[in-house]
Design an enzyme around this catalytic site. Structure first.
Site, PDB file in Angstrom:
ATOM      1  N   ASP A  38      -0.620  -5.178  -3.487  1.00 60.82           N
ATOM      2  CA  ASP A  38      -0.019  -5.947  -2.400  1.00 60.82           C
ATOM      3  C   ASP A  38      -1.015  -6.967  -1.863  1.00 60.82           C
ATOM      4  O   ASP A  38      -2.234  -6.743  -1.926  1.00 60.82           O
ATOM      5  CB  ASP A  38       0.403  -5.021  -1.257  1.00 60.82           C
ATOM      6  CG  ASP A  38       1.569  -4.123  -1.637  1.00 60.82           C
ATOM      7  OD1 ASP A  38       2.301  -4.480  -2.586  1.00 60.82           O
ATOM      8  OD2 ASP A  38       1.746  -3.074  -0.985  1.00 60.82           O
ATOM      9  N   TYR A  66      -7.248   5.374  -4.342  1.00 62.75           N
ATOM     10  CA  TYR A  66      -7.122   4.515  -3.164  1.00 62.75           C
ATOM     11  C   TYR A  66      -7.843   5.131  -1.967  1.00 62.75           C
ATOM     12  O   TYR A  66      -7.903   6.356  -1.827  1.00 62.75           O
ATOM     13  CB  TYR A  66      -5.650   4.341  -2.768  1.00 62.75           C
ATOM     14  CG  TYR A  66      -4.781   3.694  -3.813  1.00 62.75           C
ATOM     15  CD1 TYR A  66      -4.647   2.303  -3.872  1.00 62.75           C
ATOM     16  CD2 TYR A  66      -4.088   4.467  -4.745  1.00 62.75           C
ATOM     17  CE1 TYR A  66      -3.838   1.703  -4.825  1.00 62.75           C
ATOM     18  CE2 TYR A  66      -3.283   3.870  -5.701  1.00 62.75           C
ATOM     19  CZ  TYR A  66      -3.167   2.497  -5.739  1.00 62.75           C
ATOM     20  OH  TYR A  66      -2.373   1.910  -6.699  1.00 62.75           O
ATOM     21  N   ASP A  80       3.980  -0.855   6.290  1.00 65.38           N
ATOM     22  CA  ASP A  80       2.590  -1.179   6.596  1.00 65.38           C
ATOM     23  C   ASP A  80       2.545  -2.044   7.855  1.00 65.38           C
ATOM     24  O   ASP A  80       3.586  -2.431   8.401  1.00 65.38           O
ATOM     25  CB  ASP A  80       1.879  -1.847   5.416  1.00 65.38           C
ATOM     26  CG  ASP A  80       2.502  -3.169   5.009  1.00 65.38           C
ATOM     27  OD1 ASP A  80       2.931  -3.922   5.896  1.00 65.38           O
ATOM     28  OD2 ASP A  80       2.566  -3.449   3.788  1.00 65.38           O
ATOM     29  N   ARG A 171       1.936   3.458   0.722  1.00 59.90           N
ATOM     30  CA  ARG A 171       2.671   3.185   1.960  1.00 59.90           C
ATOM     31  C   ARG A 171       3.739   4.247   2.200  1.00 59.90           C
ATOM     32  O   ARG A 171       3.941   4.716   3.322  1.00 59.90           O
ATOM     33  CB  ARG A 171       3.338   1.808   1.882  1.00 59.90           C
ATOM     34  CG  ARG A 171       2.389   0.641   1.994  1.00 59.90           C
ATOM     35  CD  ARG A 171       3.127  -0.669   1.813  1.00 59.90           C
ATOM     36  NE  ARG A 171       3.579  -0.856   0.432  1.00 59.90           N
ATOM     37  CZ  ARG A 171       4.753  -1.363   0.088  1.00 59.90           C
ATOM     38  NH1 ARG A 171       5.633  -1.689   1.024  1.00 59.90           N
ATOM     39  NH2 ARG A 171       5.071  -1.537  -1.176  1.00 59.90           N
TER      40      ARG A 171
END
Length: 297
Positions: A38, A66, A80, A171
């Site tokens: 993203d 992550y 988000d 997310r």
């Protein structure tokens, strides 16, 4: 220039935008990334250059890593912090509640792809529909959270480390954690720490890449061979005669190669000189070429 340059993607740029910048800096016509991040996300973005791009659709599935930051007490349409706020509340929930429920999200879980994502439904990207104000039915997908660690809290934000299977949406994971606690949660920051076996230690920034261009320093020491990302496949080494045949697109008799390859199995094929010739698949007793590296006649 054939191989991979790993970029530490900056914020506020698309993955396609990173590829365009790398293409321009390195003056390579062919380039492609191995998996979308993203715009708000940073971290590991392997960019394939030159003839290596032939193998983009055949990269073996690999775990992703992550580090994510989130807040409790808020939800948005994008899941988000960049999205439109849907709900907001004060909450006394915090680190202890998060630690208690993280084990529930470890292992194989079902996850609903977010509307603001690159996943396609009937040939249309979900984010394109979301931007039109449309929401469509989505099928939950099974993903695997292999590692989920609570890292800490800073200024009211909570930090987790995740190792997960391909196709996992962090997310969505955070939103589900917020739902489980009962107050909602949104991701505020995301850094990919692992992709295709590469870590942040393998990466350079776009600024560093541009500096090399400006100083005519070259990029050869940054190029990682395509062999590294294809190493999950079985390796088959063939004779000089088989090398010539395979390099010209000819199939090889499985019984005449010095390796055991199962039906439908994909493998890498190397010449006797150690150079990668391409990818092949065992079909009907033959190794048939899937992708070939160009060779000099």
């Amino acid at each position: 220039m054939n191989g991979i340059i790993c970029i530490n993607k900056p914020k506020d740029i698309t993955s396609f935008g990173v590829v365009a910048k790398v293409r321009g800096i390195t003056q390579q016509k062919k380039a492609g990334h191995t998996g979308t991040l993203d715009p708000m996300a940073t971290g590991v973005l392997p960019v394939m250059l030159g003839d290596s791009t032939r193998f983009l659709n055949f990269l073996p599935d690999s775990d992703k890593g992550y580090r994510a930051t989130f807040i409790l007490g808020k939800t948005t349409d994008t899941l988000d912090i960049t999205g439109e706020v849907l709900t907001e509340c004060k909450t006394d929930f915090g680190a202890e509640e998060i630690k208690q429920i993280l084990p529930e999200f470890t292992g194989k879980i079902m996850q609903l792809p977010p509307m603001y994502s690159a996943k396609s439904v009937d040939g249309v990207r979900l984010y394109e529909l979301a931007r039109q104000g449309k929401e469509v039915d989505r099928e939950p997908c099974e993903v695997e959270i292999k590692k989920l660690d609570f890292v800490g809290e800073k200024s009211g934000e909570f930090i987790i480390d995740v190792i997960c299977s391909k196709g996992t949406y962090i997310r969505s994971l955070i939103a589900d954690i917020g739902d489980r606690i009962g107050c909602g949660a949104v991701m505020t920051d995301l850094c990919r720490t692992l992709a295709c076996g590469f870590t942040l230690g393998d990466c350079v920034t776009l600024d560093e890449l541009q500096k090399r261009r400006d100083e005519n320093a070259g990029f050869n020491d940054l190029i990682i061979g395509i062999d590294r990302v294809l190493s999950a496949y079985k390796k088959v080494v063939v004779s000089p005669a088989q090398t010539r045949r395979f390099s010209n697109g000819g199939a090889l008799d499985v019984n005449r190669i010095k390796a055991s390859v199962e039906p439908d199995e994909i493998c890498t094929v190397y010449g006797a000189d150690g150079n990668l010739l391409g990818l092949a698949q065992h079909k009907d007793g033959e190794l048939k070429a899937l992708r070939l590296m160009p060779h000099k006649q």
